[in-house]
Scaffold this motif. Structure first.
Motif, PDB file in Angstrom:
ATOM      1  N   ILE B  97       0.838  -1.204   0.000  1.00  0.00           N
ATOM      2  CA  ILE B  97       0.000   0.000   0.000  1.00  0.00           C
ATOM      3  C   ILE B  97       0.874   1.255   0.000  1.00  0.00           C
ATOM      4  O   ILE B  97       1.934   1.276   0.604  1.00  0.00           O
ATOM      5  CB  ILE B  97      -1.002   0.046   1.183  1.00  0.00           C
ATOM      6  N   ALA B  98       0.383   2.273  -0.689  1.00  0.00           N
ATOM      7  CA  ALA B  98       1.157   3.511  -0.818  1.00  0.00           C
ATOM      8  C   ALA B  98       1.068   4.310   0.473  1.00  0.00           C
ATOM      9  O   ALA B  98       0.026   4.326   1.144  1.00  0.00           O
ATOM     10  CB  ALA B  98       0.629   4.333  -1.981  1.00  0.00           C
ATOM     11  N   GLU B  99       2.160   4.960   0.830  1.00  0.00           N
ATOM     12  CA  GLU B  99       2.175   5.861   1.980  1.00  0.00           C
ATOM     13  C   GLU B  99       1.228   7.038   1.699  1.00  0.00           C
ATOM     14  O   GLU B  99       1.192   7.565   0.594  1.00  0.00           O
ATOM     15  CB  GLU B  99       3.605   6.369   2.200  1.00  0.00           C
ATOM     16  N   GLU B 100       0.450   7.396   2.700  1.00  0.00           N
ATOM     17  CA  GLU B 100      -0.453   8.541   2.547  1.00  0.00           C
ATOM     18  C   GLU B 100      -0.320   9.402   3.770  1.00  0.00           C
ATOM     19  O   GLU B 100       0.104   8.924   4.820  1.00  0.00           O
ATOM     20  CB  GLU B 100      -1.912   8.049   2.506  1.00  0.00           C
ATOM     21  N   ASP B 101      -0.751  10.629   3.643  1.00  0.00           N
ATOM     22  CA  ASP B 101      -0.833  11.470   4.822  1.00  0.00           C
ATOM     23  C   ASP B 101      -2.191  11.200   5.452  1.00  0.00           C
ATOM     24  O   ASP B 101      -3.179  11.849   5.144  1.00  0.00           O
ATOM     25  CB  ASP B 101      -0.697  12.944   4.417  1.00  0.00           C
ATOM     26  N   TRP B 102      -2.210  10.174   6.314  1.00  0.00           N
ATOM     27  CA  TRP B 102      -3.501   9.728   6.850  1.00  0.00           C
ATOM     28  C   TRP B 102      -4.183  10.787   7.703  1.00  0.00           C
ATOM     29  O   TRP B 102      -5.390  10.763   7.883  1.00  0.00           O
ATOM     30  CB  TRP B 102      -3.305   8.446   7.658  1.00  0.00           C
ATOM     31  N   ALA B 103      -3.388  11.692   8.241  1.00  0.00           N
ATOM     32  CA  ALA B 103      -3.978  12.726   9.094  1.00  0.00           C
ATOM     33  C   ALA B 103      -4.935  13.615   8.310  1.00  0.00           C
ATOM     34  O   ALA B 103      -5.867  14.187   8.868  1.00  0.00           O
ATOM     35  CB  ALA B 103      -2.889  13.572   9.726  1.00  0.00           C
ATOM     36  N   THR B 104      -4.706  13.730   7.008  1.00  0.00           N
ATOM     37  CA  THR B 104      -5.570  14.620   6.227  1.00  0.00           C
ATOM     38  C   THR B 104      -6.296  13.914   5.071  1.00  0.00           C
ATOM     39  O   THR B 104      -7.280  14.435   4.565  1.00  0.00           O
ATOM     40  CB  THR B 104      -4.767  15.792   5.629  1.00  0.00           C
ATOM     41  N   SER B 105      -5.819  12.715   4.677  1.00  0.00           N
ATOM     42  CA  SER B 105      -6.387  12.124   3.461  1.00  0.00           C
ATOM     43  C   SER B 105      -7.869  11.758   3.612  1.00  0.00           C
ATOM     44  O   SER B 105      -8.604  11.747   2.635  1.00  0.00           O
ATOM     45  CB  SER B 105      -5.577  10.910   3.027  1.00  0.00           C
ATOM     46  N   TRP B 106      -8.331  11.483   4.845  1.00  0.00           N
ATOM     47  CA  TRP B 106      -9.753  11.159   5.027  1.00  0.00           C
ATOM     48  C   TRP B 106     -10.655  12.323   4.614  1.00  0.00           C
ATOM     49  O   TRP B 106     -11.805  12.129   4.256  1.00  0.00           O
ATOM     50  CB  TRP B 106     -10.033  10.751   6.483  1.00  0.00           C
ATOM     51  N   LYS B 107     -10.097  13.521   4.623  1.00  0.00           N
ATOM     52  CA  LYS B 107     -10.896  14.702   4.284  1.00  0.00           C
ATOM     53  C   LYS B 107     -11.332  14.703   2.818  1.00  0.00           C
ATOM     54  O   LYS B 107     -12.297  15.373   2.454  1.00  0.00           O
ATOM     55  CB  LYS B 107     -10.110  15.981   4.584  1.00  0.00           C
ATOM     56  N   GLU B 108     -10.593  13.949   1.998  1.00  0.00           N
ATOM     57  CA  GLU B 108     -10.939  13.875   0.575  1.00  0.00           C
ATOM     58  C   GLU B 108     -12.344  13.309   0.344  1.00  0.00           C
ATOM     59  O   GLU B 108     -12.945  13.505  -0.696  1.00  0.00           O
ATOM     60  CB  GLU B 108      -9.915  13.014  -0.175  1.00  0.00           C
ATOM     61  N   PHE B 109     -12.850  12.565   1.333  1.00  0.00           N
ATOM     62  CA  PHE B 109     -14.174  11.972   1.196  1.00  0.00           C
ATOM     63  C   PHE B 109     -15.291  13.026   1.247  1.00  0.00           C
ATOM     64  O   PHE B 109     -16.424  12.747   0.908  1.00  0.00           O
ATOM     65  CB  PHE B 109     -14.441  10.983   2.337  1.00  0.00           C
ATOM     66  N   TYR B 110     -14.956  14.202   1.750  1.00  0.00           N
ATOM     67  CA  TYR B 110     -16.021  15.164   2.066  1.00  0.00           C
ATOM     68  C   TYR B 110     -15.982  16.406   1.182  1.00  0.00           C
ATOM     69  O   TYR B 110     -14.943  17.045   1.055  1.00  0.00           O
ATOM     70  CB  TYR B 110     -15.927  15.581   3.543  1.00  0.00           C
ATOM     71  N   HIS B 111     -17.150  16.712   0.633  1.00  0.00           N
ATOM     72  CA  HIS B 111     -17.331  17.882  -0.224  1.00  0.00           C
ATOM     73  C   HIS B 111     -18.612  18.579   0.206  1.00  0.00           C
ATOM     74  O   HIS B 111     -19.422  17.982   0.908  1.00  0.00           O
ATOM     75  CB  HIS B 111     -17.434  17.442  -1.691  1.00  0.00           C
ATOM     76  N   PRO B 112     -18.816  19.837  -0.245  1.00  0.00           N
ATOM     77  CA  PRO B 112     -20.107  20.461   0.075  1.00  0.00           C
ATOM     78  C   PRO B 112     -21.247  19.576  -0.422  1.00  0.00           C
ATOM     79  O   PRO B 112     -21.174  18.994  -1.505  1.00  0.00           O
ATOM     80  CB  PRO B 112     -20.042  21.789  -0.686  1.00  0.00           C
ATOM     81  N   LEU B 113     -22.271  19.459   0.388  1.00  0.00           N
ATOM     82  CA  LEU B 113     -23.321  18.478   0.140  1.00  0.00           C
ATOM     83  C   LEU B 113     -24.669  19.202   0.141  1.00  0.00           C
ATOM     84  O   LEU B 113     -24.982  19.908   1.102  1.00  0.00           O
ATOM     85  CB  LEU B 113     -23.239  17.473   1.299  1.00  0.00           C
ATOM     86  N   HIS B 114     -25.426  19.022  -0.917  1.00  0.00           N
ATOM     87  CA  HIS B 114     -26.734  19.678  -1.004  1.00  0.00           C
ATOM     88  C   HIS B 114     -27.799  18.770  -0.417  1.00  0.00           C
ATOM     89  O   HIS B 114     -27.956  17.630  -0.837  1.00  0.00           O
ATOM     90  CB  HIS B 114     -27.070  19.997  -2.463  1.00  0.00           C
ATOM     91  N   LEU B 115     -28.521  19.276   0.559  1.00  0.00           N
ATOM     92  CA  LEU B 115     -29.625  18.516   1.151  1.00  0.00           C
ATOM     93  C   LEU B 115     -30.905  19.301   0.898  1.00  0.00           C
ATOM     94  O   LEU B 115     -30.910  20.525   1.009  1.00  0.00           O
ATOM     95  CB  LEU B 115     -29.449  18.366   2.669  1.00  0.00           C
ATOM     96  N   GLY B 116     -31.981  18.606   0.602  1.00  0.00           N
ATOM     97  CA  GLY B 116     -33.222  19.315   0.314  1.00  0.00           C
ATOM     98  C   GLY B 116     -33.016  20.251  -0.862  1.00  0.00           C
ATOM     99  O   GLY B 116     -32.221  19.985  -1.762  1.00  0.00           O
ATOM    100  N   ARG B 117     -33.694  21.391  -0.864  1.00  0.00           N
ATOM    101  CA  ARG B 117     -33.552  22.337  -1.975  1.00  0.00           C
ATOM    102  C   ARG B 117     -32.631  23.498  -1.628  1.00  0.00           C
ATOM    103  O   ARG B 117     -32.068  24.145  -2.483  1.00  0.00           O
ATOM    104  CB  ARG B 117     -34.933  22.884  -2.369  1.00  0.00           C
ATOM    105  N   ARG B 118     -32.481  23.768  -0.305  1.00  0.00           N
ATOM    106  CA  ARG B 118     -31.791  25.006   0.069  1.00  0.00           C
ATOM    107  C   ARG B 118     -30.593  24.826   1.002  1.00  0.00           C
ATOM    108  O   ARG B 118     -29.823  25.755   1.197  1.00  0.00           O
ATOM    109  CB  ARG B 118     -32.797  25.941   0.763  1.00  0.00           C
ATOM    110  N   VAL B 119     -30.489  23.657   1.615  1.00  0.00           N
ATOM    111  CA  VAL B 119     -29.455  23.487   2.646  1.00  0.00           C
ATOM    112  C   VAL B 119     -28.182  22.882   2.040  1.00  0.00           C
ATOM    113  O   VAL B 119     -28.251  21.915   1.285  1.00  0.00           O
ATOM    114  CB  VAL B 119     -29.978  22.593   3.792  1.00  0.00           C
ATOM    115  N   VAL B 120     -27.057  23.481   2.369  1.00  0.00           N
ATOM    116  CA  VAL B 120     -25.757  22.959   1.913  1.00  0.00           C
ATOM    117  C   VAL B 120     -24.894  22.704   3.145  1.00  0.00           C
ATOM    118  O   VAL B 120     -24.717  23.589   3.983  1.00  0.00           O
ATOM    119  CB  VAL B 120     -25.043  23.975   0.983  1.00  0.00           C
TER     120      VAL B 120
END
Lengths: 141, 327
Positions: B97-120
């Motif tokens: 397995i490739a070395e990763e910066d595990w302290a920050t790489s989990w953050k890649e999973f998360y992006h702004p997320l639209h819920l309903g029609r108006r909530v982000v």
């Protein structure tokens, strides 16, 4: 809290010293959970137990949140401590590295009882003795 | 730091795991990962370890001379353990397995997320420019449930947008990260009370409300409603408050929990909804729909509708202004 369990991972870590490196990073990283928060919480909860190996059982839910509970130190760790040895025998089928007495056996069995698949203290002692044998630690008569 | 690591995995009978873990821990930094097979009970809510099923033990060593040495030692140690018959021990398998910066790489999973029609939902490390009618909730994932990734949270937001009225009072039972209460406040609610049986959740919800600038209109309490004490789903903390009629009524009540708890709390949830107010109940897995709907109907909730996503159902109903209407 309409959560569904996605994964359960147990990590045996040095108390107060978890870091995002191995094995925490690769074991939990793939689950996408907040690794820094896990390390911080684990280290806070285990700070007073420095020097011990304290397993954490981490439950990951399907929205990538998580929770964890602490377990009793591994039997092998308690055996090494009781026998005053640093590590188990490389060839446990031949070499013996140390001894524990009956009182120590009982103490370890009692401590491990809640995490072992044993209903009686005698059954727990049997499991502990099995682990001792596999490490080259014998029971003193 | 090496560029690659070797993941060494061995699968063995449960009685051999302690010895294997001890053996492997001698040659690695950091610690050992153990995975015991489990099955899920209670609609995926509770795990049960399968006794006698093979357990996986994993460690990581660098891909260099030290790592090769460790691997050889571990393989030898496993051979010796097999000779004393501590239980079945499989072969060591190796994955690069490739070395990763595990302290920050989990953050890649998360992006702004639209819920309903108006909530982000925006993680703190992401930028987002909202459209004029959008509201942004800043929220980082952690230990308290509610990241917006779960269908029940999404559906709650959808119905929340529909039911919220300017200046409304909101009760959020099982607030978790506070996501729903904070969204309600950003959508125009005047104040919100969030309850949770987890002190981690209460603290997280409070922090999240403060980060989002609604801390002065949000109260989080380690509490639940009457009815939760009967066969509690999770062990309840001893300092938990069980609230009754004294909390009064709210224009909007949210309960994103699970079907069984919603059924237990149904009378208290409906009582906490003001006449003419709305109740949103969620976290209901498809097979348990009747349990929740029947309990809420019996408690007097009227005009019950639902939205569905995957296995999950979210209900919305109204407390009648005329008590006879719901009968």
């Amino acid at each position: 809290m309409a959560k569904k369990i996605k994964a359960i991972v147990k990590l045996e870590l040095p108390a107060g010293k978890a870091t995002p490196a191995n094995p925490v990073g690769p074991a939990l990283g793939a689950q996408g959970i907040n690794i820094m928060q896990f390390c911080k919480e684990y280290n806070e909860r285990t700070a007073a137990m420095a020097g011990d190996v304290i397993p954490a059982e981490i439950t990951v839910f399907d929205d990538r949140t998580f929770t964890f509970i602490l377990k009793t130190p591994p039997t092998a760790f308690l055996l090494k401590k009781a026998a005053g040895v640093e590590k188990g025998a490389a060839t446990p089928n031949k070499a013996k590295v140390g001894q524990i007495n009956r009182a120590q056996l009982r103490e370890i069995a009692e401590r491990k009882m809640k995490d072992l698949n044993a209903t009686t203290i005698e059954a727990a002692e049997k499991i502990v003795l099995g682990a001792a044998r596999s490490m080259g630690i014998t029971l003193a008569d | 730091m090496p560029a690659y690591w070797l993941e060494l995995t061995v699968t063995a009978a449960p009685e051999a795991v302690e010895a294997i873990s001890e053996l492997m821990s001698r040659y690695v930094q950091g610690g050992v990962a153990i995975e015991e097979p489990y099955r899920l009970l209670d609609d995926g809510q509770a795990p049960e370890i399968i006794p006698d099923a093979p357990v996986t033990v994993r460690v990581y060593v660098p891909e260099n001379e030290d790592g090769s040495e460790a691997r050889t030692r571990i393989e030898e140690g496993l051979w010796h353990l097999r000779q004393i018959e501590v239980g079945d021990i499989g072969e060591l398998t190796v994955r690069r397995i490739a070395e990763e910066d595990w302290a920050t790489s989990w953050k890649e999973f998360y992006h702004p997320l639209h819920l309903g029609r108006r909530v982000v939902i925006r993680p703190s490390w992401r930028e987002y420019t909202p459209a004029p009618d959008e509201v942004v909730v800043e929220l980082d994932p952690g230990m308290a449930f509610g990241t917006g990734l779960h269908p029940t949270t999404r559906n709650c937001v959808l119905l929340l947008e529909e039911a919220i009225t300017p200046g409304a009072s909101v009760l959020d039972v099982g607030t978790g990260s506070g996501i729903l209460a904070i969204a309600a406040l950003k959508l125009g609610a005047a104040h919100a009370l969030g309850l949770d049986v987890s002190s981690v959740a209460v603290e997280t919800a409070r922090e999240n409300a403060a980060i989002n600038g609604v801390g002065d209109r949000f109260e989080a309490r380690l509490a639940t409603l009457e009815g939760a004490g009967e066969e509690p789903f999770t062990p309840l903390p001893s300092n938990l408050n069980i609230l009754g009629a004294e909390i009064g009524t709210f224009d909007l009540v949210l309960a994103n929990i699970i079907a069984r708890v919603i059924a237990q709390l149904a009378p208290a949830l409906v009582r906490a909804t003001c006449p003419g107010g709305a109740l949103i109940a969620s976290g209901i897995i498809h097979e348990r729909r009747a349990l929740a709907v029947d309990a809420l109907t019996a408690a007097g909730l009227a005009d019950i509708r639902e939205v569905e996503e995957g296995d999950w159902i979210t209900l919305i109903g109204r407390r009648p202004t005329n008590p006879m209407e719901g009968q």
